[in-house]
Design an enzyme around this catalytic site. Structure first.
Site, PDB file in Angstrom:
ATOM      1  N   GLY A  53       0.790  -1.224   0.000  1.00  0.00           N
ATOM      2  CA  GLY A  53       0.000   0.000   0.000  1.00  0.00           C
ATOM      3  C   GLY A  53       0.820   1.270   0.000  1.00  0.00           C
ATOM      4  O   GLY A  53       0.262   2.366   0.006  1.00  0.00           O
ATOM      5  N   HIS A  54       2.136   1.175  -0.026  1.00  0.00           N
ATOM      6  CA  HIS A  54       2.984   2.378   0.085  1.00  0.00           C
ATOM      7  C   HIS A  54       4.132   2.316  -0.903  1.00  0.00           C
ATOM      8  O   HIS A  54       5.264   2.063  -0.497  1.00  0.00           O
ATOM      9  CB  HIS A  54       3.536   2.480   1.499  1.00  0.00           C
ATOM     10  N   PHE A  55       4.055   2.573  -2.040  1.00  0.00           N
ATOM     11  CA  PHE A  55       2.905   2.813  -2.906  1.00  0.00           C
ATOM     12  C   PHE A  55       2.937   1.748  -3.976  1.00  0.00           C
ATOM     13  O   PHE A  55       4.019   1.436  -4.468  1.00  0.00           O
ATOM     14  CB  PHE A  55       2.992   4.207  -3.516  1.00  0.00           C
TER      15      PHE A  55
END
EC number: 4.2.1.59
Length: 154
Positions: A53-55
């Site tokens: 999720g990052h990124f």
């Protein structure tokens, strides 16, 4: 005069730090001098859970996790300064504070982070450290970190 290096492999690190997957962020200690300094590494791979999720399109290691890894390195130095023996059950070093944190570039999959931490002072169980995180010799993050020795009930 001896040039022997004090090292710690992952098995030894697990005896000192309470962290476990996915939050154990130190892979190896290359050298340390109790009461003075410690040099540790983290190998950053695309398999790290935070990259989901990052990124997703441009994976970047979150800065707070670089600081957490630096704090784990200071905890190892604090334990090795206190005693070369494995700490008794229930003794921990908590991340107690941070000052002057600076980020200079991103950390990406494939990087190897070198954490170089130095003990500035220790008083009544509170240690103050200066740390730098480097990739390919370039500083990516620096900070002053405080950690506090505590005994917890188990």
């Amino acid at each position: 005069m001896s040039n022997q290096m004090n090292t710690m492999d992952i098995t030894e690190i697990l005896k000192y730090l309470p962290h476990r997957y996915p939050f154990l962020l130190i892979d190896r200690v290359l050298d340390y001098t109790p009461g003075e300094s410690l040099h540790a590494i983290k190998n950053v791979t695309i398999n790290e859970p935070f990259f989901q999720g990052h990124f997703p399109v441009q994976p970047v290691m979150p800065g707070v996790l670089i600081l957490e890894a630096m704090a784990q390195a200071t905890g190892l130095l604090a334990f090795k300064t206190m005693s070369d023996d494995v700490p008794p059950p229930g003794v921990l070093y908590y991340f107690a504070g941070i000052d002057n944190a600076r980020f200079r570039r991103v950390v990406e999959p494939g990087d190897q982070i070198h954490f170089e931490v130095k003990m500035i002072k220790e008083r009544r169980g509170i240690g103050v450290f200066y740390g730098e995180a480097k990739v390919d010799g370039e500083v990516v993050c620096s900070a002053e970190i405080m950690c506090a020795r505590r005994e917890i009930n188990q």
